[in-house]
Scaffold this active site. Structure first.
Site, PDB file in Angstrom:
ATOM      1  N   TYR A  79      41.353  67.555  47.454  1.00 16.43           N
ATOM      2  CA  TYR A  79      40.817  67.012  48.095  1.00 16.43           C
ATOM      3  C   TYR A  79      39.906  67.154  47.743  1.00 16.43           C
ATOM      4  O   TYR A  79      38.510  67.819  47.270  1.00 16.43           O
ATOM      5  CB  TYR A  79      40.347  67.486  49.723  1.00 16.43           C
ATOM      6  CG  TYR A  79      39.553  66.573  50.818  1.00 16.43           C
ATOM      7  CD1 TYR A  79      39.364  65.815  49.815  1.00 16.43           C
ATOM      8  CD2 TYR A  79      40.143  66.932  52.045  1.00 16.43           C
ATOM      9  CE1 TYR A  79      39.032  64.613  50.921  1.00 16.43           C
ATOM     10  CE2 TYR A  79      39.943  65.850  52.745  1.00 16.43           C
ATOM     11  CZ  TYR A  79      39.461  64.794  52.352  1.00 16.43           C
ATOM     12  OH  TYR A  79      39.082  63.396  53.372  1.00 16.43           O
ATOM     13  N   THR A  85      40.107  66.622  60.554  1.00 12.39           N
ATOM     14  CA  THR A  85      39.870  65.604  62.032  1.00 12.39           C
ATOM     15  C   THR A  85      40.685  67.078  63.239  1.00 12.39           C
ATOM     16  O   THR A  85      40.234  67.493  64.042  1.00 12.39           O
ATOM     17  CB  THR A  85      41.151  64.634  62.461  1.00 12.39           C
ATOM     18  OG1 THR A  85      40.325  63.735  61.750  1.00 12.39           O
ATOM     19  CG2 THR A  85      41.006  64.513  63.616  1.00 12.39           C
ATOM     20  N   LYS A 110      43.273  63.360  46.527  1.00 14.25           N
ATOM     21  CA  LYS A 110      42.225  62.784  47.758  1.00 14.25           C
ATOM     22  C   LYS A 110      41.401  62.673  47.460  1.00 14.25           C
ATOM     23  O   LYS A 110      40.758  63.636  47.486  1.00 14.25           O
ATOM     24  CB  LYS A 110      42.761  63.675  49.456  1.00 14.25           C
ATOM     25  CG  LYS A 110      42.063  62.905  50.077  1.00 14.25           C
ATOM     26  CD  LYS A 110      43.039  63.623  51.570  1.00 14.25           C
ATOM     27  CE  LYS A 110      42.182  62.839  52.777  1.00 14.25           C
ATOM     28  NZ  LYS A 110      42.519  63.536  54.150  1.00 14.25           N
TER      29      LYS A 110
END
Length: 315
Positions: free
Chosen positions: A135, A48, A160
């Site tokens: 990730y 983000t 994640k």
């Protein structure tokens, strides 16, 4: 020592000035506003936050700004990833800037065998003393075996998922959890899908209770209300927020590639902190889509207000 995360995880945007530089003043305001709302952690300069568009000097500035503002109230994790040289450099820069940990994003572009993905993870984790969350997304997709292997690296503390493959992830959660029992090593799992709230009920069912919330960046009260509704089993409020806010947000997000980032930045600006525009190749939402975002926000807040009013009456 890596602290266990709890609560909603805040992924700030990176505000830019009109000339395209990192706007440290507005970044500080944005991070302060978010931390005051009560997240479980701050993940700065990640997806983000347009990690893909930053250089090492900018990462240093962004992380230092966030660390100063947060002032130890919650952990601050920074993004790293991309090419192996880039990832190792960013890991060192983030550590020097005071980050508490790292989120390791995928290598740039290349496809790779599992042994290569493990070697990439080891090379980055060897470059820093910081705890690292790996990730699982895009071209960096771990198998059960490779997830177990990297989970046993001393400073890898979390996994994640951004694939949405619940079959595979459920097996990874079980395999990693079982493999770490003899050592007693603390380890956490995270839902990292865009607008994670819409998939979190399914992730909770396989033991993944933590998730990243882009919504928290511009509407923390909605993000926190949803999290608390899940935690307390408030199914009517969960359903109302999904129906009135999160599902419409996803429908809008999916209309243009990159809106998972630029809609959030537009939302931050709508809420009073001018975050500037996204860097290419992303684009900002059209005026019509910003207006739609404003309506979705209003609907979500109305649903929350109605639920709170009902609760007050019932008391």
């Amino acid at each position: 020592m890596h602290p266990a995360f709890d609560g909603v995880l805040f992924f700030p945007v990176t505000p830019f000035t009109e000339s395209g530089d990192v706007d440290t003043e507005r970044l500080a305001q944005h991070v302060a506003k978010g931390v005051d709302a009560g997240p479980g952690g701050v993940f700065i300069a990640c997806g983000t936050g347009e990690f893909h568009a930053l250089d090492a000097s900018e990462l240093n500035t962004i992380v230092r700004t966030a660390v100063d503002v947060v002032d130890g109230r919650v952990p601050v994790y920074a993004g790293t990833g991309g090419s192996i040289a880039h990832a190792k450099t960013f890991a060192r820069v983030a550590q020097e800037a005071g980050a508490d940990g790292l989120l390791l994003l995928p290598p740039y572009l290349v496809e790779m065998p599992q042994a290569g993905l493990v070697a990439y993870t080891r090379a980055v984790t060897d470059a820093t003393d910081l705890p690292v969350i790996v990730y699982n997304r895009n071209n960096a997709r771990y198998t059960e075996a490779s997830a177990v292997e990297v989970a046993q690296i001393d400073n890898v503390v979390g996994f994640k998922d951004g694939t949405g493959d619940l079959d595979q992830v459920s097996r990874i959660v079980r395999a990693v959890t079982d493999a770490l029992v003899p050592s007693g090593k603390p380890f956490q799992f995270f839902n990292g899908l865009p607008t994670a709230e819409v998939s979190q009920q399914a992730y909770r069912a396989i033991g993944v209770t933590l998730y990243s919330s882009a919504t928290f960046a511009f509407a923390p009260e909605l993000a926190l209300a949803f999290y608390n509704a899940l935690e307390t089993g408030n199914e009517p409020l969960t359903a109302a927020l999904l129906r009135e806010f999160f599902h419409p947000l996803v429908r809008l997000r999916d209309t243009v590639p990159g809106y998972a980032v630029s809609l959030i930045k537009a939302g931050v600006t709508l809420e009073g902190i001018d975050a500037g525009v996204v860097r290419p190749p992303l684009i900002m939402p059209s005026d019509e889509d910003v207006a739609a975002l404003r309506e979705i926000l209003a609907s979500g807040r109305a649903a929350l207000a109605e639920a709170l009013a009902d609760q007050a009456v019932q008391r």
